[in-house]
Design a protein around this motif. Structure first.
Motif, short mmCIF file in Angstrom:
data_model
loop_
_atom_site.label_atom_id
_atom_site.label_comp_id
_atom_site.label_asym_id
_atom_site.label_seq_id
_atom_site.Cartn_x
_atom_site.Cartn_y
_atom_site.Cartn_z
N GLU A 195 0.83 -1.20 0.00
CA GLU A 195 0.00 0.00 0.00
C GLU A 195 0.86 1.25 0.00
OE1 GLU A 195 -2.09 3.41 1.11
OE2 GLU A 195 -0.67 2.48 2.50
N VAL A 196 1.92 1.27 0.81
CA VAL A 196 2.81 2.43 0.84
C VAL A 196 3.51 2.60 -0.49
CG1 VAL A 196 4.85 3.44 1.94
CG2 VAL A 196 3.13 2.29 3.34
N ASN A 197 3.98 1.49 -1.07
CA ASN A 197 4.65 1.57 -2.37
C ASN A 197 3.70 2.05 -3.46
OD1 ASN A 197 7.56 0.23 -3.12
ND2 ASN A 197 6.87 -0.29 -1.05
N ARG A 198 2.47 1.56 -3.45
CA ARG A 198 1.51 1.97 -4.48
C ARG A 198 1.24 3.47 -4.38
NH1 ARG A 198 -3.20 3.61 -4.29
NH2 ARG A 198 -3.43 3.08 -2.09
N ARG A 199 1.02 3.95 -3.18
CA ARG A 199 0.68 5.36 -2.98
C ARG A 199 1.86 6.28 -3.31
NH1 ARG A 199 0.94 7.35 1.81
NH2 ARG A 199 0.73 5.32 2.83
N ASN A 200 3.09 5.75 -3.21
CA ASN A 200 4.29 6.56 -3.44
C ASN A 200 4.99 6.23 -4.76
OD1 ASN A 200 5.12 8.22 -0.77
ND2 ASN A 200 4.07 6.33 -0.17
N ARG A 201 4.25 5.60 -5.70
CA ARG A 201 4.88 5.14 -6.92
C ARG A 201 5.65 6.25 -7.64
NH1 ARG A 201 7.42 2.05 -8.60
NH2 ARG A 201 7.07 1.41 -6.47
N ASP A 202 5.01 7.40 -7.86
CA ASP A 202 5.68 8.48 -8.59
C ASP A 202 6.82 9.08 -7.78
OD1 ASP A 202 3.93 8.10 -10.68
OD2 ASP A 202 2.56 9.69 -10.05
N TRP A 203 6.68 9.13 -6.47
CA TRP A 203 7.70 9.69 -5.57
C TRP A 203 8.96 8.82 -5.55
CZ3 TRP A 203 9.49 13.34 -2.22
CH2 TRP A 203 10.14 12.97 -1.06
N LEU A 204 8.80 7.49 -5.63
CA LEU A 204 9.92 6.57 -5.48
C LEU A 204 10.56 6.15 -6.80
CD1 LEU A 204 8.44 4.18 -2.75
CD2 LEU A 204 10.11 6.03 -2.41
N ARG A 205 9.79 6.16 -7.89
CA ARG A 205 10.27 5.60 -9.16
C ARG A 205 11.63 6.15 -9.61
NH1 ARG A 205 6.20 6.62 -12.10
NH2 ARG A 205 5.15 4.62 -11.88
N PRO A 206 11.89 7.46 -9.54
CA PRO A 206 13.18 7.96 -10.06
C PRO A 206 14.40 7.44 -9.30
CG PRO A 206 11.60 9.75 -9.82
CD PRO A 206 11.01 8.57 -9.13
N TRP A 207 14.19 6.87 -8.11
CA TRP A 207 15.33 6.47 -7.27
C TRP A 207 15.41 4.97 -7.04
CZ3 TRP A 207 16.71 11.03 -8.17
CH2 TRP A 207 15.85 12.12 -7.99
N GLU A 208 14.49 4.22 -7.65
CA GLU A 208 14.44 2.79 -7.40
C GLU A 208 15.37 2.01 -8.32
OE1 GLU A 208 10.21 1.53 -5.44
OE2 GLU A 208 10.39 1.43 -7.60
N ALA A 209 16.01 0.99 -7.74
CA ALA A 209 16.86 0.10 -8.53
C ALA A 209 16.02 -0.65 -9.56
CB ALA A 209 17.57 -0.89 -7.62
#
Length: 207
Positions: free
Chosen positions: A30-44
């Motif tokens: 749920e946290v990952n889904r809600r933060n998809r745009d926030w996290l995508r540029p920094w994810e491996a």
């Protein structure tokens, strides 16, 4: 890892680091889904396969947790989730634990955008660093961050990590090989403990 260093729960006020569990799947997703745009540029991400290399696939949550547990049991990793005020808000992993003449590891982390800027991540990193230095027995920890990742850079700057230089095309992030800045600390640089230093330096109105 059959030692006092793992499994372990680390706490400071509303911030808790505890081992990641299979039953965290719903909250983690749920946290990952809600933060998809926030996290995508920094994810491996997984690079394209080479002619002689295996074809890799992104692991499922259960595969990820089982891998992290196996690495923790082997003494190579400390995988935590971050809780704030009783809610799962992120993940922090001490990885690449190396002994011998190095006694070093690196830290990776992410946090829910809704709590960014409230002191959660600096507190979590400080808790983890003190545990690595005092209980695990490491001498050095490092954090590698994309130069463009201003929120993550603010975390290490608040904690007083040294910037050591640039590693060109170091990790495959967001679909390409990306440069990373290296930040590090050794145990001699924080004799008072990193959490105590952060507590003394942080703004009083930071939650």
């Amino acid at each position: 890892m059959n030692s006092p260093s793992w499994p372990v729960e680390l706490t400071d006020g509303d911030v808790v680091l505890r081992p990641i569990k299979l039953r965290d799947q719903r909250a983690w997703r749920e946290v990952n889904r809600r933060n998809r745009d926030w996290l995508r540029p920094w994810e491996a991400t997984i690079p394209p396969p080479t002619p002689s290399g295996p074809v890799a696939h992104r692991p499922t949550y259960r595969q990820m947790v089982r891998h992290l547990r196996a690495e923790a049991n082997a003494g190579r990793m400390l995988p935590f989730v971050i809780e704030f005020q009783g809610r799962l808000v992120g993940q922090l992993t001490i990885a690449g634990i190396t002994w011998g003449s190095m006694c070093s590891a690196h830290v990776g982390y992410w946090v829910d955008e809704s709590v960014a800027g409230r002191g959660v991540m600096p507190t979590a990193v400080a808790l983890a660093a003190d545990h690595c230095f005092r209980s695990v027995g490491l001498h050095r920890i490092e954090v590698c961050i994309r130069p463009e990742n201003a929120p993550s850079r603010r975390v290490v700057e608040k904690l007083g990590f040294r910037e050591e230089g640039l590693r060109p095309r170091y990790l495959h992030i967001d679909g390409a090989w990306r440069d990373h800045l290296v930040f590090a600390l050794t145990v001699e640089e924080v004799p008072e403990g990193l959490l105590r230093r952060w507590q003394q330096a942080r703004p009083r109105n930071t939650a």
